[in-house]
Design an enzyme around this catalytic site. Structure first.
Site, PDB file in Angstrom:
ATOM      1  N   HIS A  16     -35.172  -9.727 -26.835  1.00  0.00           N
ATOM      2  CA  HIS A  16     -33.924  -9.683 -26.085  1.00  0.00           C
ATOM      3  C   HIS A  16     -33.440 -11.122 -25.539  1.00  0.00           C
ATOM      4  CE1 HIS A  16     -30.883  -8.520 -23.340  1.00  0.00           C
ATOM      5  NE2 HIS A  16     -30.781  -7.522 -23.935  1.00  0.00           N
ATOM      6  N   GLY A  62     -23.244  -7.842 -21.428  1.00  0.00           N
ATOM      7  CA  GLY A  62     -22.888  -7.880 -20.241  1.00  0.00           C
ATOM      8  C   GLY A  62     -21.610  -8.452 -19.681  1.00  0.00           C
ATOM      9  N   ASN A  68     -30.956   0.547 -22.648  1.00  0.00           N
ATOM     10  CA  ASN A  68     -31.838  -0.641 -22.104  1.00  0.00           C
ATOM     11  C   ASN A  68     -31.342  -0.719 -20.456  1.00  0.00           C
ATOM     12  OD1 ASN A  68     -32.900  -2.943 -21.463  1.00  0.00           O
ATOM     13  ND2 ASN A  68     -31.736  -4.381 -22.550  1.00  0.00           N
ATOM     14  N   TRP A  69     -32.339  -0.195 -19.819  1.00  0.00           N
ATOM     15  CA  TRP A  69     -31.853  -0.207 -18.193  1.00  0.00           C
ATOM     16  C   TRP A  69     -32.180  -1.734 -17.796  1.00  0.00           C
ATOM     17  CZ3 TRP A  69     -35.004   4.781 -16.526  1.00  0.00           C
ATOM     18  CH2 TRP A  69     -34.368   5.701 -17.003  1.00  0.00           C
ATOM     19  N   LYS A  70     -32.847  -2.563 -18.554  1.00  0.00           N
ATOM     20  CA  LYS A  70     -33.164  -3.925 -17.689  1.00  0.00           C
ATOM     21  C   LYS A  70     -33.831  -3.811 -16.470  1.00  0.00           C
ATOM     22  CE  LYS A  70     -29.064  -5.640 -20.289  1.00  0.00           C
ATOM     23  NZ  LYS A  70     -28.383  -6.807 -20.835  1.00  0.00           N
ATOM     24  N   GLY A  96     -26.692  -1.336 -22.504  1.00  0.00           N
ATOM     25  CA  GLY A  96     -27.143  -1.845 -21.265  1.00  0.00           C
ATOM     26  C   GLY A  96     -26.546  -1.349 -20.069  1.00  0.00           C
ATOM     27  N   GLY A  97     -25.536  -2.002 -19.643  1.00  0.00           N
ATOM     28  CA  GLY A  97     -24.801  -1.398 -18.330  1.00  0.00           C
ATOM     29  C   GLY A  97     -24.395   0.277 -18.531  1.00  0.00           C
ATOM     30  N   SER A 134     -21.907  -4.938 -24.491  1.00  0.00           N
ATOM     31  CA  SER A 134     -20.673  -4.292 -24.078  1.00  0.00           C
ATOM     32  C   SER A 134     -20.370  -3.047 -24.932  1.00  0.00           C
ATOM     33  CB  SER A 134     -19.709  -5.078 -23.816  1.00  0.00           C
ATOM     34  OG  SER A 134     -20.050  -6.268 -22.986  1.00  0.00           O
ATOM     35  N   GLU A 192     -27.305  -8.342 -31.207  1.00  0.00           N
ATOM     36  CA  GLU A 192     -26.681  -8.158 -29.837  1.00  0.00           C
ATOM     37  C   GLU A 192     -26.021  -9.927 -29.776  1.00  0.00           C
ATOM     38  OE1 GLU A 192     -28.379  -5.126 -27.123  1.00  0.00           O
ATOM     39  OE2 GLU A 192     -29.500  -7.058 -26.862  1.00  0.00           O
ATOM     40  N   GLU A 198     -32.135 -12.185 -23.180  1.00  0.00           N
ATOM     41  CA  GLU A 198     -32.492 -12.573 -21.894  1.00  0.00           C
ATOM     42  C   GLU A 198     -33.997 -13.074 -21.683  1.00  0.00           C
ATOM     43  OE1 GLU A 198     -31.195  -8.743 -20.011  1.00  0.00           O
ATOM     44  OE2 GLU A 198     -29.212  -9.444 -20.444  1.00  0.00           O
TER      45      GLU A 198
END
Ligand code: PGA
Length: 254
Positions: free
Chosen positions: A95, A172, A9-11, A231-232, A210, A166, A97
């Site tokens: 998500h 994150g 998930n590149w966001k 993500g990251g 994470s 999640e 966010e």
């Protein structure tokens, strides 16, 4: 037997040049075969690029959101059918966010999942509790409420969805759920899917929050963790490939 699924998930990250370099490195890294299915979910403007770079490869692609409407006067929205036009196999819905910053409700997320399925795109439905929820002992209640809205909306198509657990406090933050904590919630979600659906053998339940090259193996070894939403660590080819390499080839579930 479930093959793991690893989704990046590149966001709101990426550029034409960075995406091409990252995807080139990942393709090269798994040219000899990958132990898991894999996909990247990018911002809408890059879907055409992913389609042109990944078409015919073993890597799928998807989006990070879609509209709850089919079409019409909804300026700025992207429909699930448009995602399908660009070859998306997946779309992330709900998500945290989006739930947090865009005030998306359980019912809105459920509608989005419904639209995605109707367009032939698999929704990756995110659920997860906040730290306050967890500390108040409400984890199970919250994730079941979030998933139940989707199950209610999509009915017998529940067997077609991917679920991502999640925990909001792990996204994150560098703070990961322990394998035991994650496994315990996955068991709850799997039971809920089983109770609701005629055939849940397809359902994959991913863990996200994470997950990285250092902790992936332990998490992915859990019997009910069918993959990861990353993500990251999906922004660095070496980390992503390391996570991929951490997947057991096939996982037996009792
Ligand atoms: P993270 O994000 O891996 O950076 O914690 C996961 C996600 O938000 O899907």
């Amino acid at each position: 037997m479930t093959k793991k699924l690893i989704v990046g998930n590149w966001k709101m990250n990426g550029s034409l040049a960075d995406n091409a370099a990252l995807l080139g490195a990942v393709r090269e890294g798994c040219a000899g075969g990958a132990a898991a299915d894999l996909a990247f979910c990018a911002s809408a403007p890059y879907l055409a690029q992913l389609q042109s770079l990944l078409c015919g490869s073993r890597i799928d692609w998807g989006a990070q959101d879609c509209s709850a409407h089919a079409a019409g006067a909804y300026t700025g929205e992207v429909s699930a059918a448009m995602l399908r036009d660009f070859g998306c196999r997946y779309v992330i819905v709900g998500h945290s966010e989006r739930r947090q910053y865009h005030h998306e409700s359980d019912d809105l997320v459920a509608l989005k999942a419904q639209r995605a399925l109707a367009a032939g795109v698999t929704p990756i439905v995110c659920v997860g509790e906040t730290l306050a929820d967890r500390e108040a002992g409400r984890t199970e209640f919250v994730v079941k409420r979030q998933l139940s809205a989707v199950i209610h909306a999509v009915g017998h198509c529940s067997s077609e969805i991917v679920v991502a657990y999640e925990p909001v406090w792990a996204i994150g933050t560098g703070r990961t759920a322990s394998p035991e904590q994650a496994q315990a919630v996955h068991v709850v979600l799997r039971a809920q899917l089983r109770a609701a659906s005629v055939n849940t053998s397809h359902n994959r339940i991913l863990y996200g929050g994470s997950m990285n090259a250092g902790n992936a193996a332990e998490l992915l070894a859990q019997p009910d963790i069918d993959g990861g939403l990353i993500g990251g660590a999906s922004l660095k080819a070496a980390d992503f490939l390391q996570i991929l390499a951490s997947c057991p080839v096939e996982a037996a579930r009792g």
